[in-house]
Design a protein around this motif. Structure first.
Motif, mmCIF file in Angstrom:
data_model
loop_
_atom_site.group_PDB
_atom_site.id
_atom_site.type_symbol
_atom_site.label_atom_id
_atom_site.label_comp_id
_atom_site.label_asym_id
_atom_site.label_seq_id
_atom_site.Cartn_x
_atom_site.Cartn_y
_atom_site.Cartn_z
ATOM 1 N N LEU A 69 0.849 -1.185 0.000
ATOM 2 C CA LEU A 69 0.000 0.000 0.000
ATOM 3 C C LEU A 69 0.885 1.236 0.000
ATOM 4 O O LEU A 69 1.780 1.367 0.843
ATOM 5 C CB LEU A 69 -0.921 0.039 1.216
ATOM 6 N N LEU A 70 0.621 2.140 -0.941
ATOM 7 C CA LEU A 70 1.330 3.410 -1.021
ATOM 8 C C LEU A 70 0.453 4.479 -0.409
ATOM 9 O O LEU A 70 -0.731 4.593 -0.743
ATOM 10 C CB LEU A 70 1.634 3.753 -2.477
ATOM 11 N N LYS A 71 1.029 5.287 0.466
ATOM 12 C CA LYS A 71 0.277 6.362 1.104
ATOM 13 C C LYS A 71 0.052 7.510 0.130
ATOM 14 O O LYS A 71 0.894 7.790 -0.716
ATOM 15 C CB LYS A 71 1.034 6.885 2.326
ATOM 16 N N VAL A 72 -1.089 8.175 0.300
ATOM 17 C CA VAL A 72 -1.413 9.366 -0.485
ATOM 18 C C VAL A 72 -1.810 10.436 0.509
ATOM 19 O O VAL A 72 -2.909 10.424 1.044
ATOM 20 C CB VAL A 72 -2.551 9.101 -1.488
ATOM 21 N N GLY A 73 -0.898 11.356 0.805
ATOM 22 C CA GLY A 73 -1.169 12.391 1.789
ATOM 23 C C GLY A 73 -1.457 11.792 3.154
ATOM 24 O O GLY A 73 -0.937 10.735 3.510
ATOM 25 N N GLY A 74 -2.306 12.452 3.921
ATOM 26 C CA GLY A 74 -2.637 11.985 5.250
ATOM 27 C C GLY A 74 -3.852 11.089 5.293
ATOM 28 O O GLY A 74 -4.299 10.698 6.376
ATOM 29 N N GLU A 75 -4.400 10.754 4.144
ATOM 30 C CA GLU A 75 -5.594 9.929 4.094
ATOM 31 C C GLU A 75 -5.238 8.459 4.277
ATOM 32 O O GLU A 75 -4.162 8.020 3.907
ATOM 33 C CB GLU A 75 -6.307 10.143 2.761
ATOM 34 N N MET A 76 -6.149 7.693 4.855
ATOM 35 C CA MET A 76 -5.906 6.279 5.058
ATOM 36 C C MET A 76 -5.893 5.485 3.755
ATOM 37 O O MET A 76 -5.031 4.673 3.550
ATOM 38 C CB MET A 76 -6.935 5.702 6.049
#
Length: 136
Positions: free
Chosen positions: A47-54
């Protein structure tokens, strides 16, 4: 709410990208500025993070998938950045070529890249319409 009123769309969960090699994909996306939230090699996912969203971009290994250019037209995932032109320069410095040059859109500027398996990600800003963009 749907037409029948049976459910309500609450937001995005994850965008799923099939990739041929999980390690190669993680390396590509890290060079593109993504942070890995988690990686489970035994399950063939990361899983790659996108900003502060889960929710984020979920990479899933598909053994039979080989390198390929993106089909046109193909689905695109656009992510908001503060400055798409700066993002294009940073991507180029990381060895990631855009599909085309940075181009204007109604809200600002966008640059698109494709991973080795043809998944297209755009980085777009709201420089022309900052009131519509995220505040942080």
């Amino acid at each position: 709410m749907s037409d029948k009123g049976s459910y309500e769309l609450l937001g995005f969960d994850n965008a799923l990208f099939p990739v041929g090699d999980l390690g190669e994909a993680v390396d590509f996306y890290q060079r593109a500025g993504f942070t890995v939230g988690f990686r489970l090699d035994e399950a063939g996912i990361a899983l790659l993070k996108v900003g502060g969203e889960m929710p984020g971009v979920l990479l899933r290994a598909e053994e039979a998938l080989t390198h390929r250019p993106p089909p046109w037209p193909s689905p695109r995932l656009w992510l908001e950045v503060a400055d798409a032109r700066a993002a294009a320069r940073e991507l180029a410095a990381a060895g990631i070529a855009p599909l085309d040059g940075v181009f204007p859109v109604a809200t600002g500027w966008t640059v698109e890249i494709a991973d080795p398996w043809g998944n297209v990600v755009g980085f777009t800003d709201y420089s022309k319409r900052p009131e519509l963009g995220r505040r942080s």
